[in-house]
Design a protein around this motif. Structure first.
Motif, PDB file in Angstrom:
ATOM      1  N   MET A   1      48.649  39.991  30.834  1.00 50.55           N
ATOM      2  CA  MET A   1      48.962  38.926  29.872  1.00 50.55           C
ATOM      3  C   MET A   1      48.268  37.648  30.318  1.00 50.55           C
ATOM      4  SD  MET A   1      53.000  39.679  29.182  1.00 50.55           S
ATOM      5  CE  MET A   1      53.102  38.449  27.896  1.00 50.55           C
ATOM      6  N   LEU A   2      47.247  37.232  29.568  1.00 48.73           N
ATOM      7  CA  LEU A   2      46.477  36.024  29.870  1.00 48.73           C
ATOM      8  C   LEU A   2      46.810  34.985  28.816  1.00 48.73           C
ATOM      9  CD1 LEU A   2      43.068  37.702  30.738  1.00 48.73           C
ATOM     10  CD2 LEU A   2      44.752  36.798  32.340  1.00 48.73           C
ATOM     11  N   ASP A   3      47.537  33.925  29.224  1.00 51.36           N
ATOM     12  CA  ASP A   3      48.001  32.901  28.286  1.00 51.36           C
ATOM     13  C   ASP A   3      46.820  32.057  27.806  1.00 51.36           C
ATOM     14  OD1 ASP A   3      49.619  31.375  26.769  1.00 51.36           O
ATOM     15  OD2 ASP A   3      50.440  30.180  28.407  1.00 51.36           O
ATOM     16  N   GLY A   4      46.839  31.699  26.510  1.00 50.98           N
ATOM     17  CA  GLY A   4      45.808  30.837  25.966  1.00 50.98           C
ATOM     18  C   GLY A   4      44.463  31.500  25.795  1.00 50.98           C
ATOM     19  N   THR A   5      44.413  32.809  25.667  1.00 52.06           N
ATOM     20  CA  THR A   5      43.141  33.516  25.532  1.00 52.06           C
ATOM     21  C   THR A   5      43.296  34.612  24.503  1.00 52.06           C
ATOM     22  OG1 THR A   5      41.510  34.872  26.683  1.00 52.06           O
ATOM     23  CG2 THR A   5      43.769  35.015  27.450  1.00 52.06           C
ATOM     24  N   ALA A   6      42.207  34.862  23.760  1.00 53.70           N
ATOM     25  CA  ALA A   6      42.246  35.919  22.743  1.00 53.70           C
ATOM     26  C   ALA A   6      41.961  37.279  23.337  1.00 53.70           C
ATOM     27  CB  ALA A   6      41.233  35.603  21.638  1.00 53.70           C
ATOM     28  N   LEU A   7      41.431  37.323  24.560  1.00 56.56           N
ATOM     29  CA  LEU A   7      41.059  38.583  25.206  1.00 56.56           C
ATOM     30  C   LEU A   7      41.995  38.801  26.380  1.00 56.56           C
ATOM     31  CD1 LEU A   7      38.809  40.781  24.959  1.00 56.56           C
ATOM     32  CD2 LEU A   7      37.593  39.565  26.768  1.00 56.56           C
ATOM     33  N   ASP A   8      42.987  39.722  26.233  1.00 58.64           N
ATOM     34  CA  ASP A   8      43.918  39.949  27.330  1.00 58.64           C
ATOM     35  C   ASP A   8      43.343  40.966  28.306  1.00 58.64           C
ATOM     36  OD1 ASP A   8      44.230  42.452  26.201  1.00 58.64           O
ATOM     37  OD2 ASP A   8      46.157  42.019  25.282  1.00 58.64           O
ATOM     38  N   GLY A   9      44.155  41.304  29.333  1.00 58.20           N
ATOM     39  CA  GLY A   9      43.669  42.180  30.391  1.00 58.20           C
ATOM     40  C   GLY A   9      43.306  43.573  29.906  1.00 58.20           C
ATOM     41  N   LEU A  10      44.115  44.127  29.004  1.00 56.38           N
ATOM     42  CA  LEU A  10      43.827  45.468  28.489  1.00 56.38           C
ATOM     43  C   LEU A  10      42.537  45.483  27.672  1.00 56.38           C
ATOM     44  CD1 LEU A  10      47.403  46.628  27.381  1.00 56.38           C
ATOM     45  CD2 LEU A  10      46.136  47.323  29.413  1.00 56.38           C
ATOM     46  N   GLN A  11      42.352  44.471  26.829  1.00 56.87           N
ATOM     47  CA  GLN A  11      41.129  44.406  26.025  1.00 56.87           C
ATOM     48  C   GLN A  11      39.905  44.188  26.904  1.00 56.87           C
ATOM     49  OE1 GLN A  11      42.424  41.189  23.557  1.00 56.87           O
ATOM     50  NE2 GLN A  11      43.133  42.521  21.900  1.00 56.87           N
ATOM     51  N   LEU A  12      40.058  43.370  27.950  1.00 59.55           N
ATOM     52  CA  LEU A  12      38.951  43.154  28.883  1.00 59.55           C
ATOM     53  C   LEU A  12      38.576  44.460  29.578  1.00 59.55           C
ATOM     54  CD1 LEU A  12      37.021  41.287  30.430  1.00 59.55           C
ATOM     55  CD2 LEU A  12      38.890  40.821  32.032  1.00 59.55           C
ATOM     56  N   THR A  13      39.586  45.241  29.992  1.00 58.25           N
ATOM     57  CA  THR A  13      39.325  46.524  30.650  1.00 58.25           C
ATOM     58  C   THR A  13      38.597  47.476  29.711  1.00 58.25           C
ATOM     59  OG1 THR A  13      41.319  46.228  31.991  1.00 58.25           O
ATOM     60  CG2 THR A  13      40.420  48.452  31.851  1.00 58.25           C
TER      61      THR A  13
ATOM     62  N   GLY B   1      35.993  35.642  31.999  1.00 61.12           N
ATOM     63  CA  GLY B   1      35.896  36.780  32.915  1.00 61.12           C
ATOM     64  C   GLY B   1      34.821  37.766  32.475  1.00 61.12           C
ATOM     65  N   TRP B   2      34.739  38.040  31.168  1.00 61.92           N
ATOM     66  CA  TRP B   2      33.713  38.974  30.668  1.00 61.92           C
ATOM     67  C   TRP B   2      32.311  38.414  30.891  1.00 61.92           C
ATOM     68  CZ3 TRP B   2      32.224  43.526  29.718  1.00 61.92           C
ATOM     69  CH2 TRP B   2      31.160  43.801  28.858  1.00 61.92           C
ATOM     70  N   GLU B   3      32.143  37.117  30.637  1.00 58.81           N
ATOM     71  CA  GLU B   3      30.832  36.511  30.875  1.00 58.81           C
ATOM     72  C   GLU B   3      30.452  36.592  32.353  1.00 58.81           C
ATOM     73  OE1 GLU B   3      31.071  32.569  29.386  1.00 58.81           O
ATOM     74  OE2 GLU B   3      31.239  33.173  27.272  1.00 58.81           O
ATOM     75  N   ARG B   4      31.434  36.365  33.249  1.00 61.93           N
ATOM     76  CA  ARG B   4      31.136  36.423  34.676  1.00 61.93           C
ATOM     77  C   ARG B   4      30.827  37.860  35.117  1.00 61.93           C
ATOM     78  NH1 ARG B   4      31.596  32.769  38.862  1.00 61.93           N
ATOM     79  NH2 ARG B   4      31.529  31.268  37.156  1.00 61.93           N
TER      80      ARG B   4
END
Length: 932
Positions: free
Chosen positions: A734-746, A717-720
């Protein structure tokens, strides 16, 4: 036989009676009969303890007295004389004097006030009467022992928690105990010590509390009106705290003022209940000390070692531990009920024993004429010894039961903590399927006309997720049966090869869709084995589902079936992402989630699979390596020697065995933009969601109005975001299987100057206020909880984009806009500074500007378009034009000089450009009195 014995005894009694009467022995016999008849069934009391307490009107005092009586129930030889002073010191002095006159062996005093009670307590102590001071102290050191909590420490504990609640700053009010009591003085002193250590905390005043229910209500009401900034009340007991809460409630500030109480008693409207209901923020558990006072008194009376100062432990009860404390108290009360029942049983046995003893005494007198006195005495001795042994054995059984209950209570407490943590994840696991059920249903209900294709698609999505919920519920019910020990094996002899082949075949379509090499490799064409088809079906289904979930497209999943001696072995192997050593060690633990977010379906499935295989007397193992793959191995014993008769039965019918809810997650293509007929110039929406169904539904629903791009992980998502710079972003927390969750992405989006202008909408199953605060703190523009209404989501998107358009119009009105976002302001400052720096350079282009800004041409275009509603070239021309207007009005420079300084190639081109944008020539503009 009984009639014969009775006749023999009667004849011997008559014969011996005549001989005794002939020898004038009847007076002796009469005395023996009278002595036996006058024998009391109960023993005399050996000690008398006098107890003087200030009052019995409050629950805390009643609890203290109950604790004393409960402890004395194990010592029936102790007599307790209780006097209640009704809160009057003078009356308590008289009652203590009365107890001294009754020749008591020990005095227990709970003072009403320190100074008035001190002389009479010293008098009792000087008369060699042991004195135990309980709860509150006197003003003297002349006492035998003291039992009670440290009231200074109570005050300190309340002060420390008050500082934590107010984060070191705020106005505090204290409501004391009875004026002059040691409890009031010590608690106030401890509270003040902590308050003075934190300059940000200010004690507004201290109100006095007593038994009058309205004693401080008026003062507190007036104080709340005059000083509305009051943030916390420390009441020195829970009853006062409840009264203070009602006053705050009447004043309309109950939600603004935090209250801390003291006592922490169980029961309705007591401390634990008030904290549990949210009326109090916390209460300090203040033990009564009744049990400890009796134990200390018994040690003194029995000349055993004792402690002179007995400090009782205190603790703080707040929202983090109130449920556990409440459950513990309920468990303790249940245990106490059992103990009381045992005590009543002991008393009944004691009474029965006393009655039997009297009967034996009477029989002794009757049979003294039949058998020798020595033989009868020996018989009585043996009977007594047997009765005492029985009582000792029963007492030991009671103690053993008590130890067992305490051990079970500790295990239950640990299990409760684990289950509470487990159930906190259930809402997230259930809310996503509920969203995919409720949202399509609400869309269908809102539409007047629905096409058959849309209806079938929506109902299929509803059915699929309803089945998913049903499977989760079934797994939870199976777990409940296993915990309760009600899970039973119903095994029958069936062809295991055909059974496994059928289950693997059910996954063939999913394997084909994901291009996964799914193979079933049996060693034999058929193999009869005794097993429970329903349970083994669930085990294999769970293992294959997990294998598909963690195996990438183009991978392999192989199922092998082999026979090893007296064991049949089923292996499910894949080349998926694998497990870490820690995850492998705890793979079958129900409450372990590892480094990834907890998955209810996986946790239940593997834990239940282990339980089902163990019911078969088999084994379930896992071998895995991170990045290589995972292999689960099932071993089942052959034959039926390991099964009991009630575990063997007829084979179940296929409809009963496998009404499988085969909601195999159909993967969707989550790469690239979704192709939907949308209007030109439509806003771009990026959706970051790990659930395939929800991601597809959102893309389809929003694709009718927006240009939609979807991603599955936070990293993608960040790359896009950097690639397309969307107009708005919708992300799950909560994004399963990822080190970057929604809060961190925001947080990353809002911190980067290239993307800080993009609105972010968070979707989550965590709807508590603290989660909303966390999302807002991360920079989210909206926070929507699952299950959500799609119309509400659409309106939120439209409103967010409309507000962004308003900001664009406002920002483009001046030369240098002033956006509210600090990152956006920094970006525009840098952009305008670079343009002004190269303003005189007619070759300065958008390409050069983007290179100096450190952005690609597309990123710069989208960023400026989002902030100013104009492209970069237009903004560059606008800056030059406004600079030229300023120089025409404020300087006397020629047209050629102004054209050169503003980057126009010639004065003629400058004149033409200026007239196209202002409808005036530069000369006309300079002469005009008004500025455009």
């Amino acid at each position: 036989m009984i009639n014969f014995v009775c006749s023999w005894v009667l004849s011997r009694f008559t014969l011996l009676s005549r001989r005794l009467l002939s020898l004038n022995t009847w007076p002796i016999l009469f005395c023996c009969l009278v002595g036996a008849g006058c024998t009391s069934p109960t023993e005399n009391k050996s000690f008398r303890i006098g107890f003087s307490q200030r009052t019995e009107a409050d629950t805390w005092r009643k609890t203290m007295l109950d604790d004393m009586n409960r402890e004395l129930s194990f010592n029936p030889e102790i007599e307790l004389l209780v006097e209640n002073a009704d809160g009057q010191s003078a009356k308590q002095v008289q009652q203590i004097q009365k107890l001294i006159g009754q020749q008591i062996d020990l005095l227990i005093v709970s003072p009403n006030a320190a100074l008035p009670i001190t002389p009479i307590v010293e008098k009792a102590y000087q008369q060699q009467i042991p004195v135990v001071i309980l709860d509150r102290r006197t003003a003297s050191d002349e006492y035998t022992a003291y039992v009670g909590a440290d009231n200074v420490e109570v005050g300190r504990t309340a002060g420390i928690y008050a500082n934590a609640l107010l984060h070191g700053a705020g106005n505090v009010l204290e409501i004391g105990e009875s004026p002059g009591s040691s409890a009031d003085i010590d608690r106030h002193r401890g509270f003040i010590e902590v308050i003075h250590q934190h300059p940000g905390l200010r004690l507004v005043t201290k109100l006095e509390g007593d038994w009058d229910t309205h004693s401080f209500a008026g003062k507190l009401t007036k104080l709340l009106q005059e000083k509305p900034g009051l943030q916390l009340i420390f009441a020195q007991n829970d009853r006062t705290a409840l009264k203070a809460y009602r006053v705050c409630q009447q004043a309309g500030v109950a939600n603004q003022v935090k209250i801390i109480g003291v006592d922490g008693l169980p029961g309705k409207n007591e401390g634990i209940d008030l904290v549990d209901r949210g009326i109090l923020s916390a209460t300090v558990l203040y033990p009564t000390g009744g049990k400890e006072a009796i134990q200390t008194a018994l040690a003194i009376l029995n000349k055993q070692p004792f402690k002179r100062e007995n400090r009782l432990p205190i603790t703080l009860i707040d929202s983090t531990n109130v449920r556990i404390m409440k459950l513990q108290n309920e468990r303790i009360m249940a245990q106490q009920t059992d103990i009381n029942r045992q005590i009543r049983r002991i008393r009944e046995l004691t009474q029965t024993y006393s009655s039997q003893k009297n009967t034996l005494y009477f029989t002794l007198i009757c049979l003294i004429v039949v058998i020798a006195l020595a033989a009868w005495a020996l018989y009585l001795f043996r009977q007594k010894r047997a009765a005492y042994q029985t009582l000792e054995r029963q007492n030991q059984e009671i103690l053993d039961q008590k130890d067992q209950i305490e051990a079970v209570s500790q295990q239950a407490r640990a299990a409760t903590e684990e289950k509470l943590r487990f159930y906190s994840y259930i809402s997230h696991e259930f809310n996503t399927p509920l969203s995919l059920i409720l949202t399509p249903t609400e869309d269908l209900l809102e539409k007047k006309n629905v096409s058959p294709h849309e209806l079938k698609t929506s109902l299929g999505l509803v059915q699929k997720n309803a089945y998913r919920l049903l499977r989760l519920v079934d797994q939870m019910l199976d777990l409940r049966k296993t915990d309760a020990g009600k899970q039973r094996l119903h095994a029958s002899e069936q062809d295991l090869v055909a059974f496994v082949r059928e289950i693997v075949h059910d996954f063939a379509r999913k394997a084909q869709k994901q291009r996964i090499d799914l193979q079933f490799i049996p060693e034999r064409t058929s193999l009869p084995v005794w097993f429970d088809a329903e349970k083994l079906d669930k085990v294999l289904f769970n293992l294959l589902s997990n294998a598909f979930k963690y195996t990438p497209k183009g991978g392999l999943i192989h199922v092998r079936l082999t026979l090893l001696d007296n064991w049949v072995q089923i292996q499910v192997s894949d080349n998926g992402e694998g497990m870490t050593p820690e995850e492998q060690e705890h793979a079958f633990d129900l409450f372990f989630s590892g480094a990834k977010p907890f998955n209810l379906g996986k946790g239940l499935g593997l834990a239940l699979s282990m339980e089902f295989i163990q019911l078969h007397q088999g084994e379930l193992r896992v071998q895995s390596e991170k990045g290589i793959g995972t292999e689960f191995t099932i071993q089942l014993p052959t034959g039926n020697q390991h099964l009991s008769p009630d575990e063997m039965g007829k084979p179940a019918s296929p409809s009963v065995i496998r009404p499988r809810i085969l909601t195999l997650d159909e993967e969707v293509d989550d790469t690239g933009e979704l192709i939907v007929n949308v209007p030109k110039q439509a806003s771009t929406v990026l959706i970051v969601e790990d659930n395939d169904d929800l991601r597809t539904f959102l893309a389809t629903r929003l694709g009718q109005e927006f240009e939609v791009v979807v991603e599955k992980t936070g990293e993608n998502g960040w790359e896009r975001v950097l690639e397309i710079v969307p107009d708005v972003i919708i992300s799950d927390v909560m994004l399963d299987g990822t080190a970057l969750d929604g809060l961190q992405l925001t947080q990353r989006i809002k911190a980067d100057s290239r993307t800080s202008h993009i609105p972010v909408i968070l979707l989550t199953a965590k709807g508590q206020m603290e989660n909303r605060i966390e999302g807002t703190r991360a920079g989210a523009d909206a926070y929507i909880t699952k299950p959500f209404n799609s119309t509400y989501l659409l309106e939120t998107l439209r409103t967010t984009l409309a507000n962004r358009a308003k900001w664009q119009r406002r920002y483009s009105a001046d030369l240098l806009p002033q956006p509210a976002n600090r990152q956006e302001k920094k970006f525009l400052n840098e952009l305008t500074a670079l343009i002004e720096k190269h303003l005189a350079d007619p070759t300065f282009s958008v390409e050069k500007l983007s290179r100096e800004m450190g952005l690609s041409r597309v990123q710069l275009y989208r960023k400026v378009q989002a902030l100013l509603a104009m492209n970069v070239s237009d903004y560059l021309a606008e800056v030059r034009l406004k600079k030229a207007k300023y120089m025409l009005k404020e300087t006397n420079k020629s047209m050629a000089e102004i054209a050169a300084e503003t980057g126009f190639g010639s004065a003629a081109y400058f004149t033409t450009f200026f007239k196209q944008h202002t409808q005036k020539t530069p000369s006309e503009y300079r002469k005009s009195p008004m500025r455009v």
